[in-house]
Design an enzyme around this catalytic site. Structure first.
Site, PDB file in Angstrom:
ATOM      1  N   THR A 151      -6.651  31.030  24.271  1.00  0.00           N
ATOM      2  CA  THR A 151      -5.421  31.368  23.555  1.00  0.00           C
ATOM      3  C   THR A 151      -4.448  31.814  24.643  1.00  0.00           C
ATOM      4  OG1 THR A 151      -6.001  33.692  23.242  1.00  0.00           O
ATOM      5  CG2 THR A 151      -6.691  32.186  21.504  1.00  0.00           C
ATOM      6  N   LYS A 279      -5.153  10.237  44.381  1.00  0.00           N
ATOM      7  CA  LYS A 279      -4.736  10.530  43.004  1.00  0.00           C
ATOM      8  C   LYS A 279      -5.408   9.688  41.928  1.00  0.00           C
ATOM      9  CE  LYS A 279      -1.192  12.982  42.230  1.00  0.00           C
ATOM     10  NZ  LYS A 279      -1.295  14.109  41.335  1.00  0.00           N
ATOM     11  N   ASN A 281      -4.383   9.840  38.070  1.00  0.00           N
ATOM     12  CA  ASN A 281      -3.460  10.534  37.163  1.00  0.00           C
ATOM     13  C   ASN A 281      -3.645  10.124  35.702  1.00  0.00           C
ATOM     14  OD1 ASN A 281      -2.204  11.871  39.304  1.00  0.00           O
ATOM     15  ND2 ASN A 281      -0.758  10.192  39.627  1.00  0.00           N
ATOM     16  N   GLU A 286      -0.046  11.322  29.383  1.00  0.00           N
ATOM     17  CA  GLU A 286       1.286  11.924  29.538  1.00  0.00           C
ATOM     18  C   GLU A 286       2.298  11.192  28.673  1.00  0.00           C
ATOM     19  OE1 GLU A 286       1.073  13.764  34.034  1.00  0.00           O
ATOM     20  OE2 GLU A 286       1.329  11.624  33.804  1.00  0.00           O
ATOM     21  N   LYS A 321      16.832   0.684  11.068  1.00  0.00           N
ATOM     22  CA  LYS A 321      15.720  -0.211  11.408  1.00  0.00           C
ATOM     23  C   LYS A 321      15.157   0.019  12.808  1.00  0.00           C
ATOM     24  CE  LYS A 321      17.856  -3.799   9.792  1.00  0.00           C
ATOM     25  NZ  LYS A 321      18.300  -5.166   9.444  1.00  0.00           N
TER      26      LYS A 321
HETATM   27  N1  ARG Z   1      21.841  -6.485   8.097  1.00  0.00           N
HETATM   28  C1  ARG Z   1      21.986  -5.559   7.036  1.00  0.00           C
HETATM   29  C2  ARG Z   1      20.993  -4.397   7.243  1.00  0.00           C
HETATM   30  O1  ARG Z   1      20.155  -4.515   8.042  1.00  0.00           O
HETATM   31  C3  ARG Z   1      21.685  -6.232   5.727  1.00  0.00           C
HETATM   32  C4  ARG Z   1      22.426  -5.696   4.568  1.00  0.00           C
HETATM   33  C5  ARG Z   1      23.884  -5.929   4.702  1.00  0.00           C
HETATM   34  N2  ARG Z   1      24.546  -5.712   3.444  1.00  0.00           N
HETATM   35  C6  ARG Z   1      25.833  -5.627   3.362  1.00  0.00           C
HETATM   36  N3  ARG Z   1      26.332  -5.451   2.174  1.00  0.00           N
HETATM   37  N4  ARG Z   1      26.621  -5.647   4.393  1.00  0.00           N
HETATM   38  O2  ARG Z   1      21.098  -3.376   6.629  1.00  0.00           O
END
Ligand code: ARG
Length: 494
Positions: A151, A279, A281, A286, A321
């Site tokens: 600890t 070394k 590593n 990491e 995304k």
């Molecule tokens: N490429 C857009 C995205 O990944 C798709 C949806 C676009 N829709 C719109 N009404 N502009 O979110």
């Protein structure tokens, strides 16, 4: 292709800035099957003729078999536009132009993301199950080998390597459980919510949901197109998991130093220095430690992006995304590397045993024996043993078991205790690290028997989890397989 009101083409720089093409690769396949399911539903509901459906399905199949057909030099805003424009080119405007009936990119993109993330969750759960299994196998091997526990990164109590490993599996179980639960909220179909307000065209949302292996639909069309909470939850659970993996990585990094020397990474898992020939590593560990930073970064990026957005799709959502993909990739790599490290790790039992033998981490066990055997108040026992340690440190950091009778007698006297010094010496000599583990009887302690029970429990619940995950994978696979069979069936029908 979408430009009905605005005239001419988008400015090149604007298109470049707007385009999500570089982030859309991971959803290409899902967009194709999603479009096939949607087209079949349109046909079944009487909005497409069989010939029109066949033309659409055939074009989509062509892309599935050879996605390179999409790269014809034209620039698109996203994969949805690119696919639809190919279908229109191949199937003709009359047929291909009908594919987007009763659909919008707004329900389409979140449909694709949900299908990708549900596969990712299943794969991550399986990978986690394998990692847990590798940890349990090692835990089984090192139940009886004492090592110090820490600890404040200072020696604390005597424990075992096994006990540390099952502490990781317990945390990883919770991480897996969180992912497992998040799946339920991901696996709901938004398709048919259209742009935001549904459609006057007669569609069957439940049919597309079923064709694509979803458990249910996201009912409210605003919710279906606007909400990203299930994705935030997913990346949130990945962030928590990343901190678990980071802790394991940090422990292993520390214990593989020359100073600790408890473990050694296999050569295959070790990096080296371009300059220092000696070394070895722990670079992979990491990076596992570092990835918790990038996953948490992705979560914060997502939260900051959705924070303050109004209801209804806004292009901001596109920017989620890459953050989701990045979090998934980082975690999936970390789990894989961690499993390889665990399976091949060399454990230096001797170093662990020596460290335990020479450690004052035995102190609490001795104090507890004074409580148990001599009826001392814990506070009194604490003072006596603390004083013994002080004496041993002054004598050159000697282990408590090496203290001689006169030293012990002096401590007892200094503390004004009635304790018999010989008896105290007897207790000190008797409570070895191995004995201390046997004496530790509380639930969840490193006591080897208790440890064995914990391992067996974990093995049983792991197999339950694996069955559940496999069922989910099978459900999605079966849906995709029968969708693909139906596509072939429609294509054969005359
Ligand atoms: N490429 C857009 C995205 O990944 C798709 C949806 C676009 N829709 C719109 N009404 N502009 O979110």
């Amino acid at each position: 292709m979408y430009r009905s009101r605005p005239k001419g083409n988008l400015d090149k720089d604007v298109l470049n800035f707007l385009s999500s093409m570089k982030d859309d690769d991971p959803i290409l396949h899902y967009d194709l099957v999603g479009s096939q399911a949607h087209s079949i539903m349109l046909y079944e509901m009487g909005h497409l003729t069989l010939t029109e459906l066949q033309k659409i399905l055939k074009s989509l199949e062509e892309i599935k078999e050879n996605p390179i057909v999409l790269a014809d030099g034209e620039e698109f805003e996203d994969i949805h536009e690119s696919i639809e424009s190919y279908v229109i080119k191949k199937a003709g405007g009359d047929a291909g132009g009908k594919m987007h009936t009763a659909r919008s990119r707004n329900d389409q993109v979140i449909l694709d993301i949900r299908m990708k993330v549900r596969d990712d969750i299943n794969n991550l759960c399986l990978a986690l199950a394998n990692l847990i299994e590798s940890l349990l196998l090692k835990a089984e091997e090192y139940k009886d080998i004492p090592m110090p526990m820490y600890t404040h990164t200072q020696q604390a109590q005597i424990g075992t390597f096994s006990h540390f490993l099952t502490s990781y599996t317990d945390a990883l179980f919770r991480d897996m459980e969180r992912l497992y639960i998040a799946y339920g909220r991901i696996n709901q179909s938004p398709l048919g919510a259209c742009a935001i307000g549904g459609t006057s065209i007669k569609i069957d949302r439940k049919m597309t949901a079923e064709l694509l292996g979803f458990d249910s639909v996201v009912r409210n069309s605003i919710d279906a197109t606007s909400s990203r909470d299930a994705l935030i939850e997913y990346v949130g659970t990945l962030s928590v998991l990343a901190t678990t993996l980071g802790r394991v990585a940090e422990d292993f990094i520390l214990w593989s130093t020359s100073e600790f020397g408890y473990i050694e990474l296999a050569d295959e898992q070790s990096s080296t220095s371009s300059a220092m020939p000696q070394k070895k590593n722990p670079d992979p560990l990491e990076l596992v430690r570092a990835k918790s930073g990038s996953v948490i970064g992705s979560l914060v990026r997502i939260l900051c992006t959705v924070k303050g957005l109004p209801s209804g799709y806004s292009r901001d959502l596109q920017d989620l995304k890459p953050a989701i993909w990045q979090a998934t990739t980082a975690i999936s790599g970390s789990i894989k590397v961690m499993e390889k490290v665990v399976r091949s790790i060399q454990v230096n039992k001797g170093r662990m045993q020596d460290a335990a033998k020479n450690s004052y981490a035995i102190s609490l066990d001795i104090a507890e024996q004074l409580v148990a055997r001599k009826g001392l108040a814990f506070r009194t026992a604490h003072k006596i043993v603390g004083s013994l340690v002080e004496e041993a440190v002054q004598k050159g950091n000697m282990p408590l078991a090496m203290l001689g009778a006169p030293d012990i007698a002096q401590v007892v006297k200094k503390q004004g205790s009635q304790l018999d010094a010989d008896e105290l010496m007897q207790i000190i000599k008797e409570v070895t690290p191995v004995k201390s583990l046997a004496l530790r009887s509380s639930l969840g302690s490193p006591n080897p028997k208790e440890q064995e029970e914990a391992i067996q429990l974990s093995i049983r619940s792991l197999s339950g989890f694996k069955t559940g995950i496999q069922k989910r994978i099978d459900k999605v696979d079966t849906a995709f397989k029968s969708l693909s069979d139906s596509v072939q069936e429609y294509l054969r029908t005359s």
